[in-house]
Scaffold this motif. Sequence first.
Motif, PDB file in Angstrom:
ATOM      1  N   ILE A   1      61.842  18.237   5.236  1.00 33.27           N
ATOM      2  CA  ILE A   1      60.475  17.717   5.404  1.00 33.27           C
ATOM      3  C   ILE A   1      60.501  16.365   6.096  1.00 33.27           C
ATOM      4  O   ILE A   1      59.683  16.078   6.972  1.00 33.27           O
ATOM      5  CB  ILE A   1      59.765  17.629   4.039  1.00 33.27           C
ATOM      6  CG1 ILE A   1      59.495  19.032   3.514  1.00 33.27           C
ATOM      7  CG2 ILE A   1      58.466  16.852   4.139  1.00 33.27           C
ATOM      8  CD1 ILE A   1      58.814  19.065   2.150  1.00 33.27           C
ATOM      9  N   ALA A   2      61.416  15.497   5.690  1.00 34.02           N
ATOM     10  CA  ALA A   2      61.516  14.177   6.321  1.00 34.02           C
ATOM     11  C   ALA A   2      61.834  14.310   7.799  1.00 34.02           C
ATOM     12  O   ALA A   2      61.278  13.586   8.643  1.00 34.02           O
ATOM     13  CB  ALA A   2      62.582  13.341   5.613  1.00 34.02           C
ATOM     14  N   ALA A   3      62.748  15.265   8.150  1.00 37.85           N
ATOM     15  CA  ALA A   3      63.079  15.462   9.568  1.00 37.85           C
ATOM     16  C   ALA A   3      61.865  15.954  10.343  1.00 37.85           C
ATOM     17  O   ALA A   3      61.581  15.490  11.449  1.00 37.85           O
ATOM     18  CB  ALA A   3      64.231  16.461   9.692  1.00 37.85           C
ATOM     19  N   PHE A   4      61.114  16.894   9.738  1.00 40.94           N
ATOM     20  CA  PHE A   4      59.927  17.422  10.407  1.00 40.94           C
ATOM     21  C   PHE A   4      58.880  16.332  10.617  1.00 40.94           C
ATOM     22  O   PHE A   4      58.304  16.188  11.705  1.00 40.94           O
ATOM     23  CB  PHE A   4      59.337  18.561   9.587  1.00 40.94           C
ATOM     24  CG  PHE A   4      58.017  19.062  10.098  1.00 40.94           C
ATOM     25  CD1 PHE A   4      57.946  19.924  11.178  1.00 40.94           C
ATOM     26  CD2 PHE A   4      56.832  18.639   9.500  1.00 40.94           C
ATOM     27  CE1 PHE A   4      56.729  20.365  11.651  1.00 40.94           C
ATOM     28  CE2 PHE A   4      55.612  19.071   9.969  1.00 40.94           C
ATOM     29  CZ  PHE A   4      55.561  19.945  11.046  1.00 40.94           C
ATOM     30  N   ILE A   5      58.626  15.556   9.570  1.00 37.42           N
ATOM     31  CA  ILE A   5      57.618  14.494   9.677  1.00 37.42           C
ATOM     32  C   ILE A   5      58.034  13.457  10.696  1.00 37.42           C
ATOM     33  O   ILE A   5      57.215  12.963  11.490  1.00 37.42           O
ATOM     34  CB  ILE A   5      57.387  13.848   8.296  1.00 37.42           C
ATOM     35  CG1 ILE A   5      56.738  14.854   7.346  1.00 37.42           C
ATOM     36  CG2 ILE A   5      56.511  12.606   8.412  1.00 37.42           C
ATOM     37  CD1 ILE A   5      56.543  14.347   5.926  1.00 37.42           C
ATOM     38  N   GLY A   6      59.340  13.099  10.702  1.00 36.82           N
ATOM     39  CA  GLY A   6      59.800  12.092  11.650  1.00 36.82           C
ATOM     40  C   GLY A   6      59.612  12.538  13.096  1.00 36.82           C
ATOM     41  O   GLY A   6      59.105  11.785  13.934  1.00 36.82           O
ATOM     42  N   ILE A   7      60.030  13.777  13.390  1.00 37.31           N
ATOM     43  CA  ILE A   7      59.866  14.296  14.754  1.00 37.31           C
ATOM     44  C   ILE A   7      58.396  14.397  15.119  1.00 37.31           C
ATOM     45  O   ILE A   7      57.985  14.053  16.239  1.00 37.31           O
ATOM     46  CB  ILE A   7      60.571  15.658  14.883  1.00 37.31           C
ATOM     47  CG1 ILE A   7      62.081  15.496  14.703  1.00 37.31           C
ATOM     48  CG2 ILE A   7      60.268  16.304  16.229  1.00 37.31           C
ATOM     49  CD1 ILE A   7      62.843  16.807  14.650  1.00 37.31           C
ATOM     50  N   HIS A   8      57.598  14.879  14.175  1.00 42.47           N
ATOM     51  CA  HIS A   8      56.167  15.037  14.439  1.00 42.47           C
ATOM     52  C   HIS A   8      55.506  13.683  14.714  1.00 42.47           C
ATOM     53  O   HIS A   8      54.699  13.542  15.649  1.00 42.47           O
ATOM     54  CB  HIS A   8      55.516  15.709  13.233  1.00 42.47           C
ATOM     55  CG  HIS A   8      54.075  16.035  13.425  1.00 42.47           C
ATOM     56  ND1 HIS A   8      53.637  17.007  14.313  1.00 42.47           N
ATOM     57  CD2 HIS A   8      52.961  15.516  12.852  1.00 42.47           C
ATOM     58  CE1 HIS A   8      52.323  17.073  14.282  1.00 42.47           C
ATOM     59  NE2 HIS A   8      51.891  16.183  13.391  1.00 42.47           N
ATOM     60  N   LEU A   9      55.842  12.677  13.919  1.00 48.88           N
ATOM     61  CA  LEU A   9      55.239  11.354  14.111  1.00 48.88           C
ATOM     62  C   LEU A   9      55.672  10.731  15.432  1.00 48.88           C
ATOM     63  O   LEU A   9      54.854  10.096  16.129  1.00 48.88           O
ATOM     64  CB  LEU A   9      55.606  10.444  12.939  1.00 48.88           C
ATOM     65  CG  LEU A   9      54.970  10.785  11.587  1.00 48.88           C
ATOM     66  CD1 LEU A   9      55.458   9.826  10.512  1.00 48.88           C
ATOM     67  CD2 LEU A   9      53.445  10.733  11.686  1.00 48.88           C
TER      68      LEU A   9
END
Length: 357
Positions: free
Chosen positions: A213-221
């Motif tokens: 989730i952290a990886a997804f949020i980081g890339i998305h942001l």
Amino acid sequence: MFKPNLFILAKDGTVDQAESSPLSLAWARTNVVVISRALCAFEHIRSNSDVSASKRRRAAELQARLNSPFEEPGLFLEETGDDYIAWTWDAASFEAQSELPVRFGVPESAGLNLPDGLHLLKSIDGYEGRLIENGTLLQSRWWPHMPSASDWRLFLARSNQRFGEADLPKQAMSGLNIDQLTSVHSSQPFLSRLTGLPVSTQLSWLSVLILPIAAFIGIHLLSLTAHNFVTGQQVDRLEVELAGKRATANRLRQVQTQIQGYAALSDSGSLLLPVSLILEKVDTVDGDPRSMRIFDNQLEFVFRADDTAFDPVAWVREFEATDSLADVSMAPSTQRLEWVIEARVESSSLSFSGAGQ
């Protein structure tokens, strides 16, 4: 996965739990606050189907927030065909009364699937009238009491259909469907539902899913940072450009309220209908209403239109073809790109069967 903890926020500010949840599962349930229709403003927003879905939704959100009567509105947006319908409410008041963030709110009349025609719904604090055409909710109005024929006439004044007294609903049907609202709320994006869970639930789930989730949020942001900056600048520019129109709209709302008060006292919608007809024509050329004056049944309406590709003679003929206006004249004013419409209002012209013309 789990049915939400449901609460009901009434007009008087009280918050009651709709149904109790087992304490053993309360930690895994999100919270949903059903907001009384009396606390919500409604708007039908037209959209351009040629634009991408994400841009259409952002534009609809911006328009709903700009047109909302609340300074800091909460927003619930629902797509219907190519258009959108939006409910807004006072976010600060909601958070103070419910002690929950505004994202937990769902209007009580959202998500209802009704057939075409007129409908009368029994709401938490009163009654709601609905006009549905081609499966789309076009108009919605809340009343604190059972609506009278005069209330329906004012509600239907801007409709393109003709309705007679026999078409009005005689009995109200229940408009609060807890299961439907649960489905509407659960249809929100996954991340919105995740942020709606209690903190203890988020910590429990994130302990297992924290890395992906952290990886997804980081890339998305990161991918949205530049885009959000540009979008923010565009929104600021649009707000400046629309400030004048919003002020004009507020003035017109005040005038409409005065006219509605007059119509309620005289049991006649004869002023509201002709003003509505003129506003609809002005809207077709993206006109900006400047002022309006009514004295002794004489109406003077001033508007500005950058688009000059319209036929004033055709407008005059169309206005005079109605039963509401007579002796219509239309001419440019002394100001550049401004037009003045003058007419006599026929006080006895509106009959109920013609309220939708």
